[in-house]
Design a protein around this motif. Sequence first.
Motif, PDB file in Angstrom:
ATOM      1  N   THR A 152       0.856  -1.181   0.000  1.00 55.18           N
ATOM      2  CA  THR A 152       0.000   0.000   0.000  1.00 55.18           C
ATOM      3  C   THR A 152       0.896   1.236   0.000  1.00 55.18           C
ATOM      4  OG1 THR A 152       0.014   0.139   2.405  1.00 55.18           O
ATOM      5  CG2 THR A 152      -1.699  -1.237   1.394  1.00 55.18           C
ATOM      6  N   ALA A 153       0.301   2.402  -0.122  1.00 52.57           N
ATOM      7  CA  ALA A 153       1.099   3.630  -0.073  1.00 52.57           C
ATOM      8  C   ALA A 153       1.852   3.717   1.259  1.00 52.57           C
ATOM      9  CB  ALA A 153       0.204   4.855  -0.261  1.00 52.57           C
ATOM     10  N   ALA A 154       1.205   3.304   2.349  1.00 51.56           N
ATOM     11  CA  ALA A 154       1.856   3.373   3.661  1.00 51.56           C
ATOM     12  C   ALA A 154       3.055   2.426   3.727  1.00 51.56           C
ATOM     13  CB  ALA A 154       0.853   3.038   4.765  1.00 51.56           C
ATOM     14  N   GLU A 155       2.904   1.234   3.157  1.00 55.63           N
ATOM     15  CA  GLU A 155       4.026   0.286   3.166  1.00 55.63           C
ATOM     16  C   GLU A 155       5.164   0.794   2.281  1.00 55.63           C
ATOM     17  OE1 GLU A 155       2.698  -3.934   2.629  1.00 55.63           O
ATOM     18  OE2 GLU A 155       0.736  -3.036   2.887  1.00 55.63           O
ATOM     19  N   ARG A 156       4.808   1.372   1.126  1.00 54.54           N
ATOM     20  CA  ARG A 156       5.853   1.906   0.235  1.00 54.54           C
ATOM     21  C   ARG A 156       6.643   3.007   0.925  1.00 54.54           C
ATOM     22  NH1 ARG A 156       3.478   1.518  -5.931  1.00 54.54           N
ATOM     23  NH2 ARG A 156       2.372  -0.428  -5.589  1.00 54.54           N
ATOM     24  N   ARG A 157       5.906   3.848   1.663  1.00 54.62           N
ATOM     25  CA  ARG A 157       6.580   4.940   2.374  1.00 54.62           C
ATOM     26  C   ARG A 157       7.578   4.370   3.379  1.00 54.62           C
ATOM     27  NH1 ARG A 157       2.090   7.956   4.819  1.00 54.62           N
ATOM     28  NH2 ARG A 157       2.236   6.425   6.486  1.00 54.62           N
ATOM     29  N   ALA A 158       7.174   3.331   4.097  1.00 55.17           N
ATOM     30  CA  ALA A 158       8.079   2.729   5.089  1.00 55.17           C
ATOM     31  C   ALA A 158       9.306   2.124   4.414  1.00 55.17           C
ATOM     32  CB  ALA A 158       7.334   1.675   5.900  1.00 55.17           C
ATOM     33  N   VAL A 159       9.110   1.487   3.268  1.00 54.61           N
ATOM     34  CA  VAL A 159      10.247   0.910   2.546  1.00 54.61           C
ATOM     35  C   VAL A 159      11.246   2.011   2.177  1.00 54.61           C
ATOM     36  CG1 VAL A 159      10.972  -0.188   0.397  1.00 54.61           C
ATOM     37  CG2 VAL A 159       8.995  -1.100   1.657  1.00 54.61           C
ATOM     38  N   LEU A 160      10.731   3.136   1.693  1.00 57.44           N
ATOM     39  CA  LEU A 160      11.618   4.231   1.294  1.00 57.44           C
ATOM     40  C   LEU A 160      12.419   4.744   2.493  1.00 57.44           C
ATOM     41  CD1 LEU A 160       9.103   6.100  -1.044  1.00 57.44           C
ATOM     42  CD2 LEU A 160      11.167   4.872  -1.775  1.00 57.44           C
ATOM     43  N   HIS A 161      11.745   4.862   3.645  1.00 59.53           N
ATOM     44  CA  HIS A 161      12.462   5.317   4.837  1.00 59.53           C
ATOM     45  C   HIS A 161      13.509   4.296   5.287  1.00 59.53           C
ATOM     46  CE1 HIS A 161      10.216   8.917   5.437  1.00 59.53           C
ATOM     47  NE2 HIS A 161       9.066   8.336   5.732  1.00 59.53           N
ATOM     48  N   ALA A 162      13.255   3.029   5.001  1.00 58.27           N
ATOM     49  CA  ALA A 162      14.156   1.975   5.468  1.00 58.27           C
ATOM     50  C   ALA A 162      15.383   1.803   4.578  1.00 58.27           C
ATOM     51  CB  ALA A 162      13.397   0.652   5.571  1.00 58.27           C
TER      52      ALA A 162
END
Lengths: 286, 282
Positions: free
Chosen positions: B145-155
């Motif tokens: 989801t958009a929220a998961e993608r955002r977390a991946v980018l931060h990681a």
Amino acid sequence: MRIFDPHIHMTSRTTDDYEAMHAAGVRAVVEPSFWLGQPRTSPASFFDYFDSLLGWEPFRAAQYGIAHHCTLALNPKEANDPRCAPVLDELPRYLVKDQVVAVGEIGYDSMTPAEDTALAAQLQLAADHGLPALVHTPHRDKLAGLRRTLDVVSESALAPDRVLVDHLNETTVKEAKDSGCWLGFSVYPDTKMDEERVITILREYGPEQVLVNSAADWGKSDPLKTRGVGDLMLAEGFSDDEVDRVLWRNPVAFYGLSGRLDLDLDLDVTATGATHEGNSVLRGGA
Amino acid sequence: MRQPIGQPMSQPVENPTADPAPHPTPHAHSTPETQAAEPTAPDLTATDLPTPDLTGAALARTPPADLHRLLATRLGGAARAWLDQALEEAATHPGIHGPISVWELRLAEAGRRCGPEHADVARVLILHAARAGTDAVSRVYFQGTAAERRAVLHALPHLVAGPDALPLVEDALRTNDTRLVAAAVGPYAARYLAPHHWRHAVLKCLFTGVPVDEVAELDRRAHADAELARMLADYAAERTAAGRPVPEDLHRVLTLTDPTATPPAPAAEHDPGPRGTDGKES
Ligand SMILES: [Zn+2]
């Protein structure tokens, strides 16, 4: 008047609609995946659509102060196309997502064996994932369709009180209520139900487990029909509490069965100060 | 009863996927497992963040061990137990198992388990515990989801050494979701994004209302970048010609490109636009 539209296809609507909906009191929507008008020919096309319901559309809704959740499924019409059937195999990885609050919309279109299979399989998926199910009733041969739907539900692993049967009308409401399912009424400009008929049904059957939606999509439809029902309820002597029950608490209770409903918009937009700030401006008048 | 999805057959899991219990008060605030009270004073030995922030750029800049310690102080008992188990599972069973690996399932459900406000940091920690490499982060990004993608980018800065994960950053920068754009311009982009793409990312932040504070190492990368200066000046001229105010952030970046540069007149007040952050490049 706070409004939760439990069935609306925002992908097909404009930002003007979002603005008007917020002005009318809509603060939450559930967008069921459905048929897009043009038949799809491959599972990948569904996956892009599902991704959009889990990505771009909630972002768009948040800009207008509206919380967006979705229900995902292979719709009955396209379940008849063998090219699309593999969508069923990929659904499990989507049904674990945070914003998915039900499996739907499933049900019958032409009442074919392929639709039987897809309906039963997806009711089982709902049970496996702790999700309720949004089951629509067919446009054609509606009463027979409702009976067959309720039969499949009663044979499934999903309890009736975790099923919302939608697009009901005068001829189908009694049997649907007797089944113990939640009752959905779609208010359309010309077809399905209108505001007056919903009032009549509410008088006869009461507001328990009743949800009213606009089911607005790419066809002739009106995303403000939920507000129209609320206004007419008040004009006809229903209390504020009864309006709130039908237009807010009932949808919150039904989709809350998923344990995934998040109606606090601030949390969704804290990624950047600007977004937060912009949203606060939008919500200032609310 | 069928086997709950995504769980290893060998070990029981405290929180099965399917939780048939109705949510008690979904409309009040769906973070029942989150402590309402102020977090207790965190043990900050390895980080000097003045106010420990567990969102946005801080996720990419704070060592995972510190993120974990800070998050633990903010979660209620059930959520903390869920997180500990999720991290343990991710560490013990990284990689791909079955249709969906258990750590990927935990990644998906982090919002409803830890509360939406702690989902990003919980996901970063799960990705880190699973030692997700380029292939794994790419898969969960493109299936997320958009929220998961955002977390991946931060990681990414914690997980991928080298430019192999750049396609994820470039994908996020093509979206108009300001949450993804903001997450894409973190330390990983600062380190690896090619100059042309990086300049367009800065410009996109100005266009979509993402504060340039989100751009990691802005000073270093903007310094003496004549091409970026030209793009900013052209953009300012275009806005001025249209009778529209020039974003304040533009002057700031322009100054960074060359210490002697003077902001174009007239200096306008901050203008996020009436809906300046809706992803529309206005
Ligand atoms: Zn529909």
